[in-house]
Write a protein that holds these residues in place. Sequence first.
Motif, mmCIF file in Angstrom:
data_model
loop_
_atom_site.group_PDB
_atom_site.id
_atom_site.type_symbol
_atom_site.label_atom_id
_atom_site.label_comp_id
_atom_site.label_asym_id
_atom_site.label_seq_id
_atom_site.Cartn_x
_atom_site.Cartn_y
_atom_site.Cartn_z
ATOM 1 N N THR A 1 0.839 -1.208 0.000
ATOM 2 C CA THR A 1 0.000 0.000 0.000
ATOM 3 C C THR A 1 0.874 1.259 0.000
ATOM 4 O O THR A 1 0.614 2.204 -0.740
ATOM 5 C CB THR A 1 -0.896 0.001 1.260
ATOM 6 O OG1 THR A 1 -1.492 -1.286 1.360
ATOM 7 C CG2 THR A 1 -1.971 1.061 1.178
ATOM 8 N N GLU A 2 1.919 1.241 0.845
ATOM 9 C CA GLU A 2 2.836 2.393 0.889
ATOM 10 C C GLU A 2 3.492 2.606 -0.470
ATOM 11 O O GLU A 2 3.652 3.747 -0.923
ATOM 12 C CB GLU A 2 3.964 2.095 1.895
ATOM 13 C CG GLU A 2 3.837 2.731 3.260
ATOM 14 C CD GLU A 2 5.060 2.344 4.090
ATOM 15 O OE1 GLU A 2 6.040 3.111 4.083
ATOM 16 O OE2 GLU A 2 5.051 1.261 4.737
ATOM 17 N N ALA A 3 3.876 1.504 -1.111
ATOM 18 C CA ALA A 3 4.535 1.600 -2.422
ATOM 19 C C ALA A 3 3.565 2.186 -3.446
ATOM 20 O O ALA A 3 3.920 3.078 -4.221
ATOM 21 C CB ALA A 3 5.016 0.218 -2.865
ATOM 22 N N GLU A 4 2.322 1.703 -3.424
ATOM 23 C CA GLU A 4 1.329 2.187 -4.398
ATOM 24 C C GLU A 4 1.035 3.666 -4.166
ATOM 25 O O GLU A 4 0.924 4.446 -5.114
ATOM 26 C CB GLU A 4 0.049 1.355 -4.292
ATOM 27 C CG GLU A 4 0.258 -0.084 -4.764
ATOM 28 C CD GLU A 4 -0.949 -0.991 -4.518
ATOM 29 O OE1 GLU A 4 -0.924 -2.117 -5.034
ATOM 30 O OE2 GLU A 4 -1.899 -0.566 -3.809
ATOM 31 N N ASP A 5 0.943 4.067 -2.896
ATOM 32 C CA ASP A 5 0.689 5.479 -2.579
ATOM 33 C C ASP A 5 1.830 6.363 -3.093
ATOM 34 O O ASP A 5 1.597 7.446 -3.621
ATOM 35 C CB ASP A 5 0.544 5.675 -1.061
ATOM 36 C CG ASP A 5 -0.773 5.106 -0.542
ATOM 37 O OD1 ASP A 5 -1.644 4.765 -1.395
ATOM 38 O OD2 ASP A 5 -0.933 4.982 0.691
ATOM 39 N N ALA A 6 3.069 5.893 -2.904
ATOM 40 C CA ALA A 6 4.230 6.686 -3.335
ATOM 41 C C ALA A 6 4.221 6.847 -4.855
ATOM 42 O O ALA A 6 4.497 7.939 -5.367
ATOM 43 C CB ALA A 6 5.524 6.019 -2.874
#
Length: 422
Positions: free
Chosen positions: A160-165
Amino acid sequence: MNILLIGSGGREHALAWKLSQSPRCSALFIAPGNPGTAQCGTNVALNVTDHEAVARFCIENAIDLVIVGPEAPLVAGLADDLGRHGIRVFGPTQQAAQLEGSKAFTKALCDEAHVPTARYGRFTAPEPALAYVRKQGAPIVIKADGLAAGKGVVVAMTLTEAEDAIRMMFSGGLGKAGEEVVIEECLIGEEVSFFVLCDGENAMPLASAQDHKRVGDGDTGPNTGGMGAYSPAPVMTHAMEQRVMEEIILPSIQTMKKRGTPFKGVLFAGLMITHTGPKLIEYNVRFGDPECEVLMPRLETDLVDLLEAAVEGRLGGQSIHWKDEAALTVIMAAENYPGTPKTGTVIKGVEKAAALADTLVFHAGTKQDGANIVANGGRVLAVTGLGKSVAEAQKRAYDAVDTIDWPGGFCRRDIGHRAIGR
Ligand code: AMP
Ligand code: GLY
Protein backbone atom coordinates in the motif's frame (compact mmCIF):
# COMPACT_ATOMS: atom_id res chain seq x y z
CA MET A 1 45.14 32.37 -4.71
CA ASN A 2 41.71 34.07 -4.68
CA ILE A 3 38.93 31.57 -4.03
CA LEU A 4 35.15 31.80 -4.35
CA LEU A 5 33.14 29.15 -2.48
CA ILE A 6 29.48 28.71 -3.45
CA GLY A 7 26.90 27.74 -0.80
CA SER A 8 25.60 28.63 2.64
CA GLY A 9 25.29 25.50 4.76
CA GLY A 10 27.27 23.71 7.46
CA ARG A 11 29.22 21.98 4.69
CA GLU A 12 30.34 25.36 3.34
CA HIS A 13 31.36 26.62 6.79
CA ALA A 14 33.50 23.48 7.21
CA LEU A 15 35.05 23.98 3.75
CA ALA A 16 35.64 27.70 4.40
CA TRP A 17 37.23 26.90 7.77
CA LYS A 18 39.65 24.47 6.14
CA LEU A 19 40.37 26.61 3.04
CA SER A 20 41.13 29.66 5.18
CA GLN A 21 43.93 27.74 6.93
CA SER A 22 45.80 27.24 3.66
CA PRO A 23 48.85 29.46 3.19
CA ARG A 24 47.93 29.39 -0.50
CA CYS A 25 44.55 31.06 0.07
CA SER A 26 45.08 34.84 -0.09
CA ALA A 27 41.41 35.84 -0.33
CA LEU A 28 38.32 33.74 0.33
CA PHE A 29 34.82 34.83 -0.74
CA ILE A 30 31.69 32.85 0.07
CA ALA A 31 28.44 33.31 -1.85
CA PRO A 32 26.08 33.71 -0.15
CA GLY A 33 27.68 32.20 3.00
CA ASN A 34 26.39 32.42 6.58
CA PRO A 35 27.57 34.03 9.86
CA GLY A 36 30.06 31.16 10.31
CA THR A 37 31.70 31.55 6.91
CA ALA A 38 31.94 35.30 7.61
CA GLN A 39 34.56 34.41 10.25
CA CYS A 40 36.68 32.66 7.57
CA GLY A 41 36.40 35.09 4.66
CA THR A 42 34.10 37.64 3.02
CA ASN A 43 30.46 36.78 2.36
CA VAL A 44 29.10 38.16 -0.90
CA ALA A 45 25.41 38.50 -1.69
CA LEU A 46 25.57 36.94 -5.17
CA ASN A 47 22.55 35.29 -6.76
CA VAL A 48 24.21 31.97 -7.66
CA THR A 49 21.43 31.01 -10.09
CA ASP A 50 22.57 33.99 -12.22
CA HIS A 51 25.66 32.37 -13.76
CA GLU A 52 26.67 35.50 -15.67
CA ALA A 53 26.64 37.52 -12.42
CA VAL A 54 28.90 34.90 -10.80
CA ALA A 55 31.24 35.06 -13.82
CA ARG A 56 31.39 38.88 -13.61
CA PHE A 57 32.24 38.70 -9.93
CA CYS A 58 35.03 36.19 -10.64
CA ILE A 59 36.55 38.36 -13.38
CA GLU A 60 36.32 41.57 -11.35
CA ASN A 61 37.88 39.94 -8.28
CA ALA A 62 40.54 37.90 -10.13
CA ILE A 63 39.18 34.61 -8.74
CA ASP A 64 41.61 31.74 -9.43
CA LEU A 65 39.35 28.90 -8.29
CA VAL A 66 35.62 28.49 -7.72
CA ILE A 67 34.53 25.67 -5.41
CA VAL A 68 30.89 24.63 -5.61
CA GLY A 69 29.43 23.18 -2.39
CA PRO A 70 25.83 22.10 -3.19
CA GLU A 71 24.47 20.01 -6.05
CA ALA A 72 21.84 22.37 -7.47
CA PRO A 73 24.28 24.83 -9.13
CA LEU A 74 26.23 21.90 -10.59
CA VAL A 75 23.14 20.24 -12.02
CA ALA A 76 22.18 23.68 -13.39
CA GLY A 77 25.51 23.89 -15.28
CA LEU A 78 27.39 26.53 -13.25
CA ALA A 79 30.74 24.78 -13.86
CA ASP A 80 30.11 24.77 -17.63
CA ASP A 81 29.06 28.42 -17.76
CA LEU A 82 32.04 29.63 -15.69
CA GLY A 83 34.34 27.38 -17.71
CA ARG A 84 33.24 29.17 -20.90
CA HIS A 85 34.70 32.35 -19.38
CA GLY A 86 37.98 30.55 -18.68
CA ILE A 87 37.27 30.43 -14.92
CA ARG A 88 38.59 27.34 -13.09
CA VAL A 89 35.93 25.43 -11.19
CA PHE A 90 36.14 22.54 -8.76
CA GLY A 91 32.98 20.54 -9.45
CA PRO A 92 31.55 18.46 -12.30
CA THR A 93 30.00 19.67 -15.54
CA GLN A 94 26.22 19.55 -15.98
CA GLN A 95 26.46 16.26 -17.85
CA ALA A 96 28.70 14.62 -15.23
CA ALA A 97 26.43 16.00 -12.48
CA GLN A 98 23.67 13.78 -13.89
CA LEU A 99 25.17 11.14 -11.57
CA GLU A 100 23.21 12.96 -8.86
CA GLY A 101 20.66 14.78 -11.02
CA SER A 102 19.06 11.64 -12.46
CA LYS A 103 18.70 8.30 -10.71
CA ALA A 104 17.84 6.63 -14.04
CA PHE A 105 21.11 7.97 -15.51
CA THR A 106 23.10 6.40 -12.67
CA LYS A 107 21.27 3.06 -12.95
CA ALA A 108 22.07 2.96 -16.68
CA LEU A 109 25.72 3.74 -15.91
CA CYS A 110 25.78 0.88 -13.38
CA ASP A 111 24.51 -1.49 -16.08
CA GLU A 112 27.12 -0.32 -18.55
CA ALA A 113 30.00 -0.41 -16.03
CA HIS A 114 28.83 -3.62 -14.26
CA VAL A 115 28.63 -1.81 -10.92
CA PRO A 116 26.78 -3.81 -8.23
CA THR A 117 23.52 -2.06 -7.34
CA ALA A 118 19.89 -2.89 -6.50
CA ARG A 119 17.81 -4.54 -9.26
CA TYR A 120 15.43 -1.98 -10.72
CA GLY A 121 12.81 -0.91 -13.22
CA ARG A 122 12.23 2.54 -14.80
CA PHE A 123 8.75 3.91 -15.38
CA THR A 124 7.15 6.97 -16.98
CA ALA A 125 3.52 6.06 -16.21
CA PRO A 126 1.72 4.81 -13.08
CA GLU A 127 0.04 1.62 -14.41
CA PRO A 128 3.20 -0.33 -15.35
CA ALA A 129 4.86 0.88 -12.13
CA LEU A 130 1.93 -0.39 -10.04
CA ALA A 131 1.98 -3.72 -11.89
CA TYR A 132 5.75 -4.01 -11.25
CA VAL A 133 5.51 -3.48 -7.47
CA ARG A 134 2.55 -5.89 -7.22
CA LYS A 135 4.71 -8.50 -8.94
CA GLN A 136 7.85 -7.76 -6.83
CA GLY A 137 6.13 -7.32 -3.46
CA ALA A 138 7.26 -5.28 -0.44
CA PRO A 139 9.61 -4.09 0.97
CA ILE A 140 10.50 -2.10 -2.13
CA VAL A 141 12.01 1.32 -2.82
CA ILE A 142 10.28 4.00 -4.92
CA LYS A 143 12.43 6.88 -6.18
CA ALA A 144 11.65 10.02 -8.12
CA ASP A 145 14.20 10.33 -10.93
CA GLY A 146 15.17 13.97 -10.40
CA LEU A 147 16.41 16.17 -7.55
CA ALA A 148 13.78 16.34 -4.81
CA ALA A 149 15.67 17.85 -1.85
CA GLY A 150 15.89 14.52 -0.01
CA LYS A 151 12.15 13.80 -0.32
CA GLY A 152 12.32 11.71 -3.48
CA VAL A 153 12.89 8.28 -1.91
CA VAL A 154 10.26 6.12 -0.23
CA VAL A 155 11.40 2.87 1.35
CA ALA A 156 7.99 1.16 1.29
CA MET A 157 7.52 -1.58 3.88
CA THR A 158 4.08 -2.50 2.52
CA LEU A 159 2.51 -2.72 -0.93
CA THR A 160 0.00 0.00 0.00
CA GLU A 161 2.84 2.39 0.89
CA ALA A 162 4.53 1.60 -2.42
CA GLU A 163 1.33 2.19 -4.40
CA ASP A 164 0.69 5.48 -2.58
CA ALA A 165 4.23 6.69 -3.33
CA ILE A 166 3.86 5.84 -7.04
CA ARG A 167 0.53 7.69 -7.25
CA MET A 168 1.96 10.68 -5.34
CA MET A 169 4.97 10.97 -7.68
CA PHE A 170 3.01 10.54 -10.93
CA SER A 171 0.34 13.00 -9.84
CA GLY A 172 3.00 15.72 -9.58
CA GLY A 173 3.64 15.55 -5.81
CA LEU A 174 7.35 16.19 -6.42
CA GLY A 175 7.00 18.32 -9.54
CA LYS A 176 9.21 17.52 -12.52
CA ALA A 177 11.46 15.28 -10.41
CA GLY A 178 8.71 12.64 -10.35
CA GLU A 179 7.97 12.47 -14.08
CA GLU A 180 10.11 9.36 -14.21
CA VAL A 181 10.20 6.86 -11.35
CA VAL A 182 12.84 4.23 -10.53
CA ILE A 183 11.69 1.24 -8.48
CA GLU A 184 14.37 -0.76 -6.71
CA GLU A 185 14.93 -3.91 -4.76
CA CYS A 186 15.30 -3.08 -1.05
CA LEU A 187 18.90 -3.69 0.00
CA ILE A 188 19.63 -5.00 3.48
CA GLY A 189 22.86 -4.17 5.30
CA GLU A 190 24.79 -1.31 6.85
CA GLU A 191 24.81 2.02 5.05
CA VAL A 192 27.98 4.06 4.63
CA SER A 193 28.99 7.25 2.82
CA PHE A 194 32.27 7.09 0.93
CA PHE A 195 33.99 10.12 -0.58
CA VAL A 196 36.42 10.11 -3.48
CA LEU A 197 38.24 12.96 -5.21
CA CYS A 198 38.26 12.68 -9.02
CA ASP A 199 40.15 14.50 -11.76
CA GLY A 200 38.37 12.89 -14.70
CA GLU A 201 40.81 10.02 -14.88
CA ASN A 202 42.21 9.28 -11.41
CA ALA A 203 40.22 8.65 -8.27
CA MET A 204 41.68 9.27 -4.81
CA PRO A 205 39.83 7.80 -1.82
CA LEU A 206 39.11 10.45 0.81
CA ALA A 207 37.30 8.95 3.78
CA SER A 208 34.16 7.23 4.99
CA ALA A 209 31.40 8.53 7.22
CA GLN A 210 28.03 7.47 8.52
CA ASP A 211 25.03 9.79 8.44
CA HIS A 212 21.86 9.61 10.59
CA LYS A 213 18.97 10.47 8.28
CA ARG A 214 15.93 10.02 10.50
CA VAL A 215 14.89 12.91 12.71
CA GLY A 216 14.44 10.89 15.92
CA ASP A 217 16.56 8.86 18.32
CA GLY A 218 16.80 5.18 17.43
CA ASP A 219 16.42 6.05 13.72
CA THR A 220 12.73 6.88 14.00
CA GLY A 221 10.51 9.51 12.36
CA PRO A 222 10.75 11.12 8.93
CA ASN A 223 13.90 11.44 6.82
CA THR A 224 15.94 14.65 7.00
CA GLY A 225 19.01 16.00 5.23
CA GLY A 226 21.02 14.34 8.04
CA MET A 227 20.96 14.80 11.83
CA GLY A 228 24.57 13.96 12.56
CA ALA A 229 27.55 11.98 11.30
CA TYR A 230 30.85 10.48 12.29
CA SER A 231 34.04 9.54 10.50
CA PRO A 232 35.66 7.12 9.90
CA ALA A 233 32.94 4.44 9.68
CA PRO A 234 34.24 1.17 11.20
CA VAL A 235 32.32 -0.90 8.59
CA MET A 236 34.59 0.59 5.92
CA THR A 237 37.73 -1.44 6.57
CA HIS A 238 40.77 -1.06 4.34
CA ALA A 239 39.84 -4.26 2.48
CA MET A 240 36.27 -3.02 1.96
CA GLU A 241 37.56 0.32 0.69
CA GLN A 242 39.71 -1.46 -1.90
CA ARG A 243 36.74 -3.55 -3.00
CA VAL A 244 34.57 -0.45 -3.35
CA MET A 245 37.27 1.30 -5.40
CA GLU A 246 37.69 -1.70 -7.73
CA GLU A 247 34.07 -2.81 -8.09
CA ILE A 248 32.22 0.51 -7.94
CA ILE A 249 34.23 3.74 -8.15
CA LEU A 250 36.86 3.00 -10.81
CA PRO A 251 34.47 1.35 -13.31
CA SER A 252 32.11 4.33 -12.91
CA ILE A 253 34.88 6.90 -13.48
CA GLN A 254 36.27 4.98 -16.44
CA THR A 255 32.84 4.69 -18.04
CA MET A 256 32.17 8.42 -17.58
CA LYS A 257 35.49 9.16 -19.28
CA LYS A 258 34.81 6.70 -22.12
CA ARG A 259 31.47 8.41 -22.74
CA GLY A 260 33.24 11.75 -23.16
CA THR A 261 31.81 13.18 -19.93
CA PRO A 262 34.68 12.77 -17.44
CA PHE A 263 33.82 13.33 -13.79
CA LYS A 264 35.85 15.96 -11.91
CA GLY A 265 35.00 16.81 -8.34
CA VAL A 266 33.96 14.95 -5.22
CA LEU A 267 32.12 11.72 -5.87
CA PHE A 268 30.05 10.74 -2.85
CA ALA A 269 28.96 7.11 -3.01
CA GLY A 270 26.03 6.08 -0.82
CA LEU A 271 26.73 2.38 -0.25
CA MET A 272 24.98 -0.55 1.34
CA ILE A 273 27.37 -3.15 2.72
CA THR A 274 25.29 -6.29 2.17
CA HIS A 275 26.22 -9.86 3.07
CA THR A 276 27.28 -10.40 -0.57
CA GLY A 277 29.42 -7.27 -0.67
CA PRO A 278 29.14 -3.51 -1.26
CA LYS A 279 26.35 -2.20 -3.49
CA LEU A 280 25.82 1.32 -4.79
CA ILE A 281 22.63 2.99 -3.52
CA GLU A 282 23.29 6.33 -5.18
CA TYR A 283 25.90 8.84 -6.19
CA ASN A 284 26.08 12.48 -5.17
CA VAL A 285 28.44 14.87 -6.92
CA ARG A 286 29.61 16.93 -3.90
CA PHE A 287 30.58 16.63 -0.25
CA GLY A 288 27.83 15.42 2.06
CA ASP A 289 26.24 17.66 4.63
CA PRO A 290 26.79 16.91 7.58
CA GLU A 291 29.53 14.47 6.47
CA CYS A 292 31.80 17.37 5.42
CA GLU A 293 31.66 18.69 9.00
CA VAL A 294 33.45 15.51 10.15
CA LEU A 295 35.79 15.11 7.16
CA MET A 296 37.35 18.59 7.20
CA PRO A 297 38.38 18.50 10.89
CA ARG A 298 40.18 15.17 10.24
CA LEU A 299 41.98 16.30 7.07
CA GLU A 300 45.64 17.26 7.53
CA THR A 301 46.59 17.89 3.89
CA ASP A 302 46.08 21.38 2.45
CA LEU A 303 42.62 21.37 0.86
CA VAL A 304 43.63 23.95 -1.76
CA ASP A 305 46.41 21.62 -3.00
CA LEU A 306 43.99 18.70 -3.23
CA LEU A 307 41.22 20.53 -5.04
CA GLU A 308 43.63 22.21 -7.44
CA ALA A 309 45.23 18.84 -8.26
CA ALA A 310 41.75 17.51 -9.07
CA VAL A 311 40.97 20.47 -11.34
CA GLU A 312 44.32 20.14 -13.13
CA GLY A 313 44.20 16.35 -13.61
CA ARG A 314 47.18 15.77 -11.29
CA LEU A 315 45.64 13.55 -8.60
CA GLY A 316 47.90 10.66 -9.66
CA GLY A 317 50.88 12.35 -7.97
CA GLN A 318 49.04 13.72 -4.95
CA SER A 319 49.21 12.28 -1.42
CA ILE A 320 46.76 12.80 1.41
CA HIS A 321 46.97 12.58 5.20
CA TRP A 322 44.28 12.27 7.84
CA LYS A 323 44.40 12.77 11.59
CA ASP A 324 44.39 9.46 13.40
CA GLU A 325 41.27 10.62 15.26
CA ALA A 326 37.52 10.21 14.98
CA ALA A 327 35.17 13.15 14.46
CA LEU A 328 31.48 13.26 15.28
CA THR A 329 28.99 16.02 14.53
CA VAL A 330 25.55 16.62 16.05
CA ILE A 331 23.06 18.70 14.09
CA MET A 332 21.05 21.17 16.14
CA ALA A 333 17.83 21.79 14.24
CA ALA A 334 15.02 24.32 14.64
CA GLU A 335 11.78 23.14 16.23
CA ASN A 336 9.46 21.35 13.79
CA TYR A 337 12.23 20.40 11.32
CA PRO A 338 11.94 18.56 8.85
CA GLY A 339 8.53 20.25 8.59
CA THR A 340 8.47 24.06 8.29
CA PRO A 341 11.06 25.06 10.92
CA LYS A 342 10.43 27.77 13.48
CA THR A 343 12.97 30.49 12.64
CA GLY A 344 14.06 33.70 14.35
CA THR A 345 14.72 32.14 17.78
CA VAL A 346 17.85 33.43 19.56
CA ILE A 347 20.84 31.09 20.04
CA LYS A 348 23.29 31.81 22.88
CA GLY A 349 26.58 30.21 23.91
CA VAL A 350 27.93 29.33 20.46
CA GLU A 351 31.31 30.97 21.10
CA LYS A 352 31.61 29.37 24.53
CA ALA A 353 30.92 25.94 22.98
CA ALA A 354 33.39 26.51 20.14
CA ALA A 355 36.10 27.46 22.68
CA LEU A 356 35.98 23.99 24.31
CA ALA A 357 38.95 21.72 23.55
CA ASP A 358 38.78 19.70 20.30
CA THR A 359 35.41 21.19 19.44
CA LEU A 360 34.16 23.10 16.41
CA VAL A 361 30.77 24.69 15.88
CA PHE A 362 29.83 25.07 12.21
CA HIS A 363 26.97 27.36 11.27
CA ALA A 364 24.32 26.15 8.82
CA GLY A 365 20.91 27.89 8.94
CA THR A 366 21.85 30.86 11.11
CA LYS A 367 21.52 34.60 10.62
CA GLN A 368 23.10 37.58 12.34
CA ASP A 369 20.37 39.75 13.86
CA GLY A 370 22.02 42.74 15.51
CA ALA A 371 24.20 41.30 18.27
CA ASN A 372 22.36 37.96 18.20
CA ILE A 373 22.68 34.76 16.21
CA VAL A 374 19.20 33.54 15.30
CA ALA A 375 17.83 30.41 13.63
CA ASN A 376 17.25 30.89 9.91
CA GLY A 377 16.58 27.40 8.56
CA GLY A 378 15.93 23.76 9.45
CA ARG A 379 19.42 22.51 10.23
CA VAL A 380 21.00 25.35 12.16
CA LEU A 381 24.32 24.28 13.73
CA ALA A 382 26.69 21.34 13.29
CA VAL A 383 28.51 20.78 16.59
CA THR A 384 31.64 18.69 16.02
CA GLY A 385 33.93 16.93 18.48
CA LEU A 386 37.25 15.18 17.83
CA GLY A 387 38.63 12.33 19.91
CA LYS A 388 40.71 9.17 20.04
CA SER A 389 37.54 7.13 19.54
CA VAL A 390 34.01 7.78 18.28
CA ALA A 391 32.89 7.62 21.92
CA GLU A 392 35.33 10.36 22.94
CA ALA A 393 34.36 12.53 19.94
CA GLN A 394 30.71 11.97 20.87
CA LYS A 395 31.28 13.11 24.44
CA ARG A 396 33.01 16.31 23.26
CA ALA A 397 30.25 17.06 20.76
CA TYR A 398 27.45 16.61 23.32
CA ASP A 399 29.35 18.61 25.98
CA ALA A 400 29.43 21.46 23.44
CA VAL A 401 25.74 20.97 22.55
CA ASP A 402 24.91 21.29 26.25
CA THR A 403 26.85 24.56 26.42
CA ILE A 404 24.59 26.09 23.75
CA ASP A 405 21.52 27.81 25.11
CA TRP A 406 18.78 27.54 22.50
CA PRO A 407 15.27 26.63 23.70
CA GLY A 408 14.01 26.81 20.07
CA GLY A 409 16.22 23.95 18.92
CA PHE A 410 16.61 20.20 19.32
CA CYS A 411 19.04 17.41 18.41
CA ARG A 412 19.30 13.64 18.40
CA ARG A 413 20.98 12.24 21.50
CA ASP A 414 22.30 9.04 19.92
CA ILE A 415 24.59 10.14 17.09
CA GLY A 416 27.32 7.51 16.73
CA HIS A 417 25.33 4.70 18.37
CA ARG A 418 26.19 2.12 15.70
CA ALA A 419 29.96 2.65 15.93
CA ILE A 420 29.90 2.79 19.73
CA GLY A 421 27.69 -0.31 19.93
CA ARG A 422 30.22 -2.40 18.01
P1 AMP B 1 18.46 9.81 -0.46
O1 AMP B 1 18.40 9.58 -1.93
O2 AMP B 1 19.78 10.29 0.05
O3 AMP B 1 17.29 10.61 0.06
O4 AMP B 1 18.37 8.35 0.16
C1 AMP B 1 17.35 7.87 0.83
C2 AMP B 1 17.70 6.72 1.70
O5 AMP B 1 16.84 5.65 1.30
C3 AMP B 1 19.08 6.12 1.59
O6 AMP B 1 20.02 6.76 2.38
C4 AMP B 1 18.82 4.71 2.09
O7 AMP B 1 18.73 4.68 3.50
C5 AMP B 1 17.45 4.42 1.55
N1 AMP B 1 17.53 3.64 0.29
C6 AMP B 1 17.64 4.13 -0.96
N2 AMP B 1 17.67 3.11 -1.85
C7 AMP B 1 17.61 1.97 -1.15
C8 AMP B 1 17.58 0.57 -1.50
N3 AMP B 1 17.63 0.16 -2.76
N4 AMP B 1 17.48 -0.32 -0.50
C9 AMP B 1 17.40 0.08 0.80
N5 AMP B 1 17.42 1.36 1.19
C10 AMP B 1 17.50 2.30 0.23
N1 GLY C 1 24.00 13.82 4.28
C1 GLY C 1 23.54 13.37 3.02
C2 GLY C 1 23.74 14.27 1.91
O1 GLY C 1 24.50 15.23 1.97
O2 GLY C 1 23.14 14.03 0.87
